[in-house]
Write an enzyme that holds these catalytic residues in place. Structure first.
Site, mmCIF file in Angstrom:
data_model
loop_
_atom_site.group_PDB
_atom_site.id
_atom_site.type_symbol
_atom_site.label_atom_id
_atom_site.label_comp_id
_atom_site.label_asym_id
_atom_site.label_seq_id
_atom_site.Cartn_x
_atom_site.Cartn_y
_atom_site.Cartn_z
ATOM 1 N N ASP A 66 -29.755 -98.054 -12.066
ATOM 2 C CA ASP A 66 -29.480 -98.984 -13.153
ATOM 3 C C ASP A 66 -30.787 -99.315 -13.871
ATOM 4 O O ASP A 66 -31.808 -99.597 -13.232
ATOM 5 C CB ASP A 66 -28.844 -100.254 -12.573
ATOM 6 N N GLU A 80 -30.006 -94.236 -15.622
ATOM 7 C CA GLU A 80 -29.608 -94.915 -16.843
ATOM 8 C C GLU A 80 -30.923 -95.071 -17.610
ATOM 9 O O GLU A 80 -31.716 -95.953 -17.293
ATOM 10 C CB GLU A 80 -28.978 -96.279 -16.544
#
Length: 704
Positions: free
Chosen positions: A351, A387
């Site tokens: 993330d 990401e």
């Protein structure tokens, strides 16, 4: 006296009991069990001393004592008689100097940064937190690493066969009618026979689990009666979240992984190393901040140096984990290695991954973190997904990660959505995205699988909502519908939300098939959001992170209503797995309009619907929304396929290339149909008519 005796003692306990206490070892960090007891070791910056607190199973404190060993900033001690399941926590003593980044508050019980388990979920409670008796804090648990893996090995799915399926451990089975109630929403729910059978029949290979590391909901959400359902607010990186376990999160997580591996599925974890649940200035002291605030977090600069009252906020969640610091870097790498080796997971999706790629000079694909992963014999074997952005300076880094990483490609998402919505000027980019986004991931040093292609992710509209809503509808998040992304490239095709209009429903379903087909026919690694194969909806909410209810949970009743879309998805996955030209197209370095056209193995031709080659000017025409792509093999495999695309609002006749004597074109896919029922049908001539907003895939086959 050892701890086992203390647990059964009824006499009052003093601060220093006569324990079998030894200096112990500073490495490894955390609680390390052996046959006689347990070694405890923590890093505590400039703290003077660290106190270990032991608790019984009811969280009643039974003793506490100062760790006797100290080597620099490491504090350690060995306690004889410790058994698996022992609860513990720490209190840290030192100067309280917030302006210098030192937040030592011995009144606050702390979670071990290396805790491999917590005895219960960590739930924020302001009143309990202020009591300073540790009642709010979940207790760290001494774990036994032994587990019977029953000789089950990791599946090691090849890059070309990988189909990533993103799901939430709780939400996926919470409403599953064929899963027994105790297992719904749990780790063990994912390995119940009906769930395994469904996943196997769908054809996906790799389950990407939304965060399972122990987390805590923000105080703001708690005050609104909401909760951090997604789990992107970690407090213990090593510990599997207790909410998803019946009794023993570690054993149940390992059992889940083992059984998923037994059935051929990889397990990929969504990990959050960009921030923690301790938040920014004024946030609670629960773990990292209380041990060494200065090492674990980043701070803003002021005129004279670092301003320890101002946390850097590249995550948007109040703080930023300082992965560039050696001790934090060690913690992150140790954590990844633990999940990959001891818990046997197959990969990680990071993330806001730019944060872990930052060093003092900014983001770099050659920073220490990436180098450590590349040389680590365990971590260089797992799948790594980025990401590739955060909200810090130069935070958008799509295409900038090391060669062995996959990256979530929002260019693919936005173009495929816009193209099928009917936006003009998208055709050239559509071709680029379908061929692996080589403008972002150059073939000279990036794999064809580098682009993690997706139409929908957990954050944003589901596939059904994307064709049902023009605007987000996040009112239930209690932020006046201001949260969530406003640029969704969605459409409702005549009615906002649910409708009984058959014409609207027909175009919505056809657009879903177009989007699914585009995803699985594109070069790269496909990422698919759980439930999109049968029309899961979040009622127009495109930021359902705080909705731990039916808005977020998968509604399995829809699976029986939309069986045809499930079958279509199954067929698309099967076609992708069958054709090398789809799953791993190899093209050399020749370019035309930025697109590679051939190699010694494979080739493609870009054709207009009239079967004439695309010219440079054709790519630039904003009104052009149709194309024909011929894929073929030079040698080896005999595959030869033709992709026909019509994103216009007109019926179009496509003139097909002559397949040659004894050969014919067979229709495999036509998105105007609910199901792929035309797979064995040969076209009668060298023409095929495509209805508006549709796609066909043809295969060249011998006639006799």
């Amino acid at each position: 006296m050892d701890v086992s005796q203390l647990l059964h003692s009824k006499k009052p306990l003093e601060r220093q009991e006569r324990l079998s206490l030894y200096t112990g070892q500073r490495s490894p960090l955390g609680a390390t069990l052996d046959q006689y007891g347990c070694n405890f070791s923590v890093f505590a910056g400039v703290a003077r001393q660290v106190e270990l607190c032991l608790f019984d199973s009811d969280e009643k404190e039974i003793c506490r004592f100062i760790l006797p060993g100290k080597f620099g900033s490491f504090h350690f001690g060995y306690v004889k008689g410790i058994k698996p399941g022992q609860l513990y926590g720490y209190r840290v003593y030192g100067d309280f100097k917030p302006n210098w980044g030192q937040i030592f508050i011995p009144d606050k019980l702390l979670i071990d940064p290396y805790a491999k388990a917590l005895n219960r979920p960590q739930i924020w409670n302001a009143k309990l937190y202020e009591q300073n008796d540790g009642a709010m804090i979940a207790k760290s648990v001494v774990t036994d690493d032994h587990f019977d893996w029953q000789s089950v090995e990791k599946p090691k799915v090849s890059d070309s066969q990988t189909i990533v399926y993103e799901l939430h451990v709780k939400g996926f089975t919470k409403q599953h009618p064929e899963v027994d109630e105790p297992y719904r929403g749990r780790y063990l729910g994912l390995i119940q026979p009906p769930v395994l059978h469904y996943l196997k029949s769908l054809g996906v290979t790799s389950l990407q689990l939304m965060p399972v590391a122990a987390f805590m909901s923000e105080s703001r959400l708690m005050s609104l009666g909401l909760t951090n359902y997604w789990g992107y607010n970690p407090i213990a990186f090593f510990a599997p979240e207790p909410r998803y376990a019946l009794r023993d999160a570690v054993t149940e997580f390992k059992t889940m992984v083992r059984e998923l591996h037994r059935h051929g599925f990889e397990v990929i974890l969504d990990v959050v190393f960009n921030h923690t649940a301790e938040g920014g200035k004024g946030g609670p002291v629960i773990s990292f901040r209380g041990f060494s605030n200065r090492h674990y977090y980043l701070f803003e600069q002021n005129g004279s140096g670092l301003d320890y009252q101002c946390y850097t906020n590249y995550s948007g969640c109040g703080n930023t984990v300082n992965v560039a610091d050696p001790i934090t870097l060690r913690l992150v790498v140790d954590c990844l290695r633990y999940w990959a080796e001891d818990m046997q997971v197959d990969g990680f999706r990071f993330d806001l991954a730019v944060t872990v790629g930052r060093e003092w000079h900014g983001f770099s694909a050659f920073n220490t973190f990436f180098k450590l992963l590349q040389q680590d014999p365990i971590l260089n074997q797992v799948k790594l997904i980025a990401e590739p952005w955060d909200i810090g300076p130069d935070g958008y880094q799509v295409g900038g990660f090391p060669y062995d990483w996959r990256e979530c490609n929002d260019h693919f998402r936005d173009n495929i959505r816009a193209f099928w919505r009917g936006d003009g000027g998208q055709l050239g980019e559509f071709a680029t995205r379908m061929l692996g986004s080589r403008d972002l991931f150059p073939a000279d040093f990036r794999s064809i699988h580098s682009s993690m292609n997706f139409i929908c992710y957990h954050d944003g509209f589901t596939l059904d909502d994307m064709v049902s809503y023009k605007q987000r509808h996040n009112e239930k998040n209690k932020e006046n519908n201001r949260d969530g992304h406003g640029h969704n490239l969605s459409d409702n095709y005549g009615c906002e939300g649910p409708t009984n209009d058959l014409k609207i429903l027909s175009i919505r379903n056809q657009q879903k098939r177009n989007l699914i087909a585009s995803l699985f026919l594109a070069q790269g690694t496909p990422h698919f959001l759980a439930g999109d194969e049968f029309g899961r909806t979040q009622q127009g909410n495109n930021n359902a992170y705080c909705q731990d209810n039916s808005i977020s949970w998968v509604d399995w009743e829809l699976a029986s209503v939309n069986e045809s879309l499930i079958r279509f998805t199954q067929s698309m996955i099967a076609f992708r797995q069958r054709f090398q030209l789809i799953s791993h197209l190899y093209l050399a370095n020749d370019h035309f309009s930025g697109l590679r056209t051939h190699s010694n193995e494979h080739g493609i031709r870009w054709l207009k619907p009239n079967n004439q080659p695309m010219e440079s000017s054709d790519w630039e025409q904003g009104y052009n929304r149709a194309i024909m792509v011929e894929y073929y093999c030079h040698s080896g495999c005999q595959e030869h396929i033709l992709l026909l695309v019509n994103a216009s609002d007109q019926h179009l006749r496509f003139h097909l290339p002559d397949p040659g004597i004894g050969w014919g074109w067979f229709r495999c896919i036509d998105t105007r149909f609910d199901e792929v029922a035309d797979g064995e049908r040969m076209l009668s001539g060298l023409n095929s008519i495509l209805v508006p907003c549709s796609l066909q895939l043809l295969e060249k086959r011998q006639l006799w």
